[in-house]
Design an enzyme around this catalytic site. Structure first.
Site, PDB file in Angstrom:
ATOM      1  CB  SER A 331     -10.563  -2.135   7.625  1.00 49.75           C
ATOM      2  OG  SER A 331      -9.500  -2.816   7.002  1.00 49.75           O
ATOM      3  CG  HIS A 374     -12.417 -13.357   3.663  1.00 53.30           C
ATOM      4  ND1 HIS A 374     -11.434 -12.432   3.374  1.00 53.30           N
ATOM      5  CD2 HIS A 374     -12.550 -13.361   5.016  1.00 53.30           C
ATOM      6  CE1 HIS A 374     -10.989 -11.899   4.484  1.00 53.30           C
ATOM      7  NE2 HIS A 374     -11.663 -12.460   5.511  1.00 53.30           N
ATOM      8  CB  CYS A 387     -13.409  -9.622   2.618  1.00 52.14           C
ATOM      9  SG  CYS A 387     -12.704 -10.228   1.070  1.00 52.14           S
TER      10      CYS A 387
END
Lengths: 631, 371
Positions: A331, A374, A387
């Protein structure tokens, strides 16, 4: 026999005729004599005048033996001038065989004193058989004090055994920065050939890895020499003259001793890398690869057993993970995806995507790490809470090649050019790349994986730290560097290294600011993924990352603790602080550590804490010289 | 017999004496350096040689009291004594490095092959003097001289001492060529000599002697042993340059690179420390003595004196030439000393007695023998 009387009565006088004849004979005898005198004088002239200087040189070579004095290698200092690596005297046992009346007896005695097998000592003797007789044979290096004292006290019983003092590397902080420092070893045949024009000889020490190798020319110094007059038997008579050795230059690193020690402490028992960088210059403040290697094991050649152990270690201590470890960015790559999306106009600060926990694409569903979803997410929340669905959408909108373009501009996919050995470039895939390498067209679904930093993507911790620094400082991609300056033995700076900007991201200030805000959120928001890196007095911004090693689908139902070590995810955390006016970027990768927030962020926090504690003089215990980390 | 009249004293050969004293001084100075070891003054070797010089010069004086022609009378008894000494050396001589050359007399180890050289000169001179008819010698006439030489040659070769044995040959050839020979005799001698060399090589030479000659012919092949000596000697001589390294400063000698530096290689030490200039000075004095000695031949009143003087000169000359050529690398290492310069009592005494005889012949050149 004639009666004696006759002798005196009949003297054969020499008459004139005979005298004439005699004269002729003595004249020719004189000629013979003169001929030989001429031959001798000519020979003398040839030896002493014509070839005299040649023989004079031979006479000097006969009597003068040159002995090298090893120059102490330069010290290695941290950014504040603390000595990290220096030299200490070491005592070697050498043996001049011809001085020993009973060689076998000596070897037997030494075997007991040195606690070495006779076979080991004999092997060393045999290896030096080709050397001239007077050259001492090295039997054991770096003996301890007790042995030294014993041999000194008993040297009458050990004729021919001598003690030789040589400077040896002293690692004041143990394995501190082991991958950076490297080690020295005896020069090998290949190195000798490569450096035949330099002043190296067999048996010399030479840097083999790390700074010891990269800055060999600076560190080695100039060896000195003594001229010894010896007699025909090789015994030293007196010292003639010589040249003092000139110590090598010192290397002052950009590495901060305290930060590096803190990083190494934080990584104890873990495998991975910590990179801390001054965001406004590219100076590397900490550069830790865990686990460290034991440098002492390498001095004087590593044993096969130790080498095998290193090779087989699951934590791969031989890999210098800051620049050689290539991992999917996870991420942390969302920084790239966000920048690409913003720059291409695919999103702005108000763009909202809905995350339901997964997203259908093609004939499969692409999940978000938060299975419950989310809900409606903006860029800020998408970065703060990481997310996946948001970035699937962005990835789809800009496409893989745009992602690659911005990744490249942020320094990913190619070497940072740091002056160090064996740097890896990582990999940022494009549609072309796949066609060329894999022979297959790009699948849109793969773009989704790329957008959240999985798939073919590979980066090094240093690259992520460089990218984070550029994000923090407003778009300047500094070339990372490790050496601050080179200082000669008199303390004069020989060379000063200055920051250089590799890439400047122009017109992206607003986008970078938005991303920074998201990263501040990741650490400081209630639901931020990097909360574990939060500091009391300083605002930290950061991004977590979890790099899949294998598709976790298989282990979906399995508790994380039960997954085999080598199948666990890598944990990322990259951060900078203070968020308002960034100074330092810290990137942490923990191999097979699991989640970035839980495994990597606490490490970053420790380093950042140390940095600010030092800066503001907060209560940190001073590191004492000679104290190894973790002890 | 013991009459030394004014005339004789007036005819005393002062020039020879001064020249020989000069060589003796150089020899002692050089010996001091060659055996110099740190601060100790006067090594035993140096003191012994000094003693031999004093003894030798006393002999020179004593010899002057006698007429050299007495040797014609005492020739064969003396020859027999020498043979006895050589046999004694062979039978009971101390074996140093496998050779039997010495007879230990307690204070002095006599090397009988040294006086044997002079003895051969005396014997040949007497024989040729007696047999000289003025018509030239035939091969038959030479049988006795060959026998006289051959006995000594074999006894010395047995020791084994090839160098000295060859010296006998050199003396024999020189003296025989100096007297008048028939051409046929010369031809036969050379023919036999040429045939003898390969036979001698194969049957008479000991392996180490053969090796010495082989290494001389190819010195680089064996730099650690025999060739080493020649190499180190050449280095010593060569490194002296024009003016040498200075007295007591020669490195080749003092650091023991030179072998036998006080005996056979004494001149190397001199050349190293005094250079080309010093060597020339030494050679000038040395060859002056030889040429002055040769001049005695012409001054002698009788043919015995001529032959004796020539023999003594050739004895000194050949040893000097062989030694000098050896230390300069022109000849193999054969163990021939440089007369009056190398350390060694027997050689020194023999040479000085020879010098004494030369002076004796010159002194008595005008003496009318009374019957």
């Amino acid at each position: 026999m004639n009666p004696p009387k006759q002798v005196f009565t009949k003297i054969k006088k020499i008459d004139a005729d005979e005298l004439n004849q005699l004269k002729k004979r003595t004249d020719s005898v004189t000629l013979v004599i003169i001929f030989f005198i001429a031959v001798i004088i000519a020979r003398l002239w040839f030896l002493q005048i014509h070839n005299g200087s040649k023989y004079r040189e031979k006479a000097d070579n006969n009597r003068v033996r040159m002995l090298d004095i090893v120059a102490p290698r330069g010290n290695i200092l941290d950014s504040e001038g603390h000595t990290i690596i220096t030299n200490r005297p070491s005592f070697n046992i050498v043996w001049v065989k011809e001085d020993s009346p009973d060689p076998d007896e000596i070897i037997k005695k030494l075997s007991l004193i040195l606690n070495e097998e006779i076979a080991v000592l004999l092997k060393r003797v045999r290896e030096s058989l080709d050397n001239p007789r007077h050259i001492p044979i090295l039997l054991k290096e770096d003996i301890d004090w007790k042995t030294l004292v014993y041999i000194e006290n008993n040297h009458y019983d050990l004729p021919g055994v001598r003690i030789e003092v040589l400077p040896r590397r002293n690692y004041l902080f143990g394995d501190f920065g082991s991958h950076l420092i490297g080690y020295t070893g005896e020069i090998n045949q290949k190195e000798l050939e490569e450096r035949k024009w330099e002043n190296y000889q067999g048996g010399n020490q030479i840097g083999k890895r790390g700074f010891e190798k990269l800055y060999e020319e600076e560190l080695r110094g100039d060896k000195g020499v003594v001229y010894m007059e010896v007699d025909a038997h090789g015994f030293e008579q007196r010292q003639l003259k010589g040249k003092e050795p000139l110590p090598g230059n010192d290397l002052q690193l950009t590495i901060d001793l305290d930060l590096q020690l803190e990083a190494e402490k934080a990584m104890i028992d873990k495998a991975g890398a910590v990179v801390a960088m001054d965001v406004n210059s590219g100076r590397i403040l900490a550069f830790a690869s865990a686990p460290p290697v034991r440098l002492e094991d390498f001095v004087g050649g590593i044993s096969t057993k130790n080498w095998q152990a290193l090779l087989n270690d699951i934590k791969r201590p031989l890999v210098h993970k800051t620049i050689q470890g290539q991992y999917p960015p996870g991420s942390t790559y969302k920084i790239v995806t966000a920048l690409a999306g913003l720059s291409k106009g695919a999103i702005n600060s108000n763009t909202v995507f809905y995350c339901a926990g997964s997203m259908p694409f093609g004939n499969r569903r692409y999940g978000c790490w938060k299975k419950g979803g989310h809900g409606a997410v903006s860029l800020h929340r998408a970065l703060a809470e990481s997310c996946d669905v948001y970035f699937y959408q962005v990835g789809l909108k800009v496409g893989v090649d745009s992602l690659a373009e911005y990744a490249n501009r942020l320094g990913l996919g190619h070497k940072t050019g740091i002056e160090f050995e064996y740097e890896k470039s990582g990999l940022i895939p494009t549609s072309n790349w796949k066609k060329l390498v894999k022979g297959e067209p790009w699948q849109e679904g793969e773009t989704l994986s790329i957008a959240i930093g999985q798939g073919f993507n590979l980066v090094t911790p240093l690259q992520i730290c460089q990218m984070t620094s550029a994000l923090a400082n407003g778009g300047l991609l500094y070339k990372p560097f490790l050496i601050e300056k080179i200082i000669d033995p008199e303390g004069q700076v020989v060379k000063q290294f200055l920051p250089t900007v590799d890439v400047e991201l122009v017109g992206m200030d607003n986008y970078l600011a938005l991303i920074r805000e998201g990263l501040v959120g990741a650490v400081n928001d209630k639901r931020g993924t990097g909360k574990t890196a939060r500091l009391k007095d300083v605002t930290v911004a950061g991004k977590t990352g979890t790099a899949q090693v294998v598709a976790m689908e298989k282990f979906k139902e399995v508790d994380e603790e039960d997954v085999a070590y080598k199948h666990r995810d890598h944990a990322w955390f990259t951060s900078f602080a203070p968020a308002e006016n960034p100074e330092i970027a810290v990137t942490v990768l923990v191999e097979h550590g699991g989640h970035g927030g839980s495994a990597a962020a606490p490490v970053a926090k420790m380093v950042l804490e140390k940095y600010f504690a030092k800066k503001y003089g907060l209560g940190t215990e001073e590191v004492k010289e000679g104290q190894a980390p973790g002890q | 017999m013991f009459r030394i009249d004014r005339q004789l004293i007036k005819n005393f050969d002062w020039i020879m004496l001064v020249a020989v004293l000069l060589i003796a001084a150089m020899g002692l100075v050089n010996l001091y350096s060659a055996t110099y070891a740190g601060k100790t003054v006067g090594t035993t070797v140096f003191i012994r040689q000094l003693f031999f010089f004093i003894a030798g010069f006393s002999f020179i004086i004593i010899i002057h009291l006698f007429d050299y022609r007495l040797l014609l009378k005492w020739n064969y008894p003396l020859y027999a004594i020498i043979i006895g000494l050589l046999l004694a050396a062979l039978l009971m001589g101390g074996s140093i490095a496998g050779t039997q050359r010495w007879i230990n007399l307690g204070f002095f180890r006599l090397q009988p092959s040294e006086p044997a050289k002079l003895m051969l000169v005396i014997s040949l001179a007497s024989y040729y003097y007696r047999r000289d008819t003025g018509r030239g010698f035939t091969l038959h006439d030479l049988l006795v001289p060959i026998g006289l030489t051959g006995v000594l040659f074999v006894l010395v070769l047995k020791q084994p001492d090839l160098g000295t044995a060859l010296m006998f040959g050199a003396i024999f050839v020189s003296m025989t060529l100096f007297v008048k020979l028939k051409w046929s005799t010369i031809g036969i001698i050379f023919g036999t000599g040429a045939a003898a060399i390969p036979i001698g090589w194969k049957f008479f030479l000991k392996p180490y002697q053969r090796q010495r000659i082989e290494t001389f012919l190819n010195p680089e092949s064996d730099p650690t042993n025999s060739g080493y000596h020649i190499m180190q000697s050449k280095i010593a001589v060569g490194s002296g340059l024009k003016f040498g390294k200075g007295y007591l400063k020669g490195t080749q000698g003092h650091l023991h690179f030179l072998p036998e530096r006080h005996t056979d290689f004494a001149f190397s030490v001199w050349a190293e420390e005094w250079g080309f200039a010093g060597s020339l000075f030494f050679l000038a004095v040395y060859f002056f003595v030889i040429l002055w000695g040769l001049n005695v031949c012409l001054a002698s009143r009788d043919k015995f004196g001529v032959l004796l003087a020539f023999g003594i000169v050739s004895l000194i000359f050949w040893q000097a030439i062989i030694n000098l050529l050896m230390v300069m690398g022109f000849l193999p290492v054969v163990g021939i000393p440089l007369p009056m310069f190398s350390y060694g009592g027997s050689s020194l005494m023999t040479t000085l007695i020879g010098i004494g005889l030369l002076m004796n012949i010159r002194m008595r050149r005008h003496q009318v023998t009374k019957n």
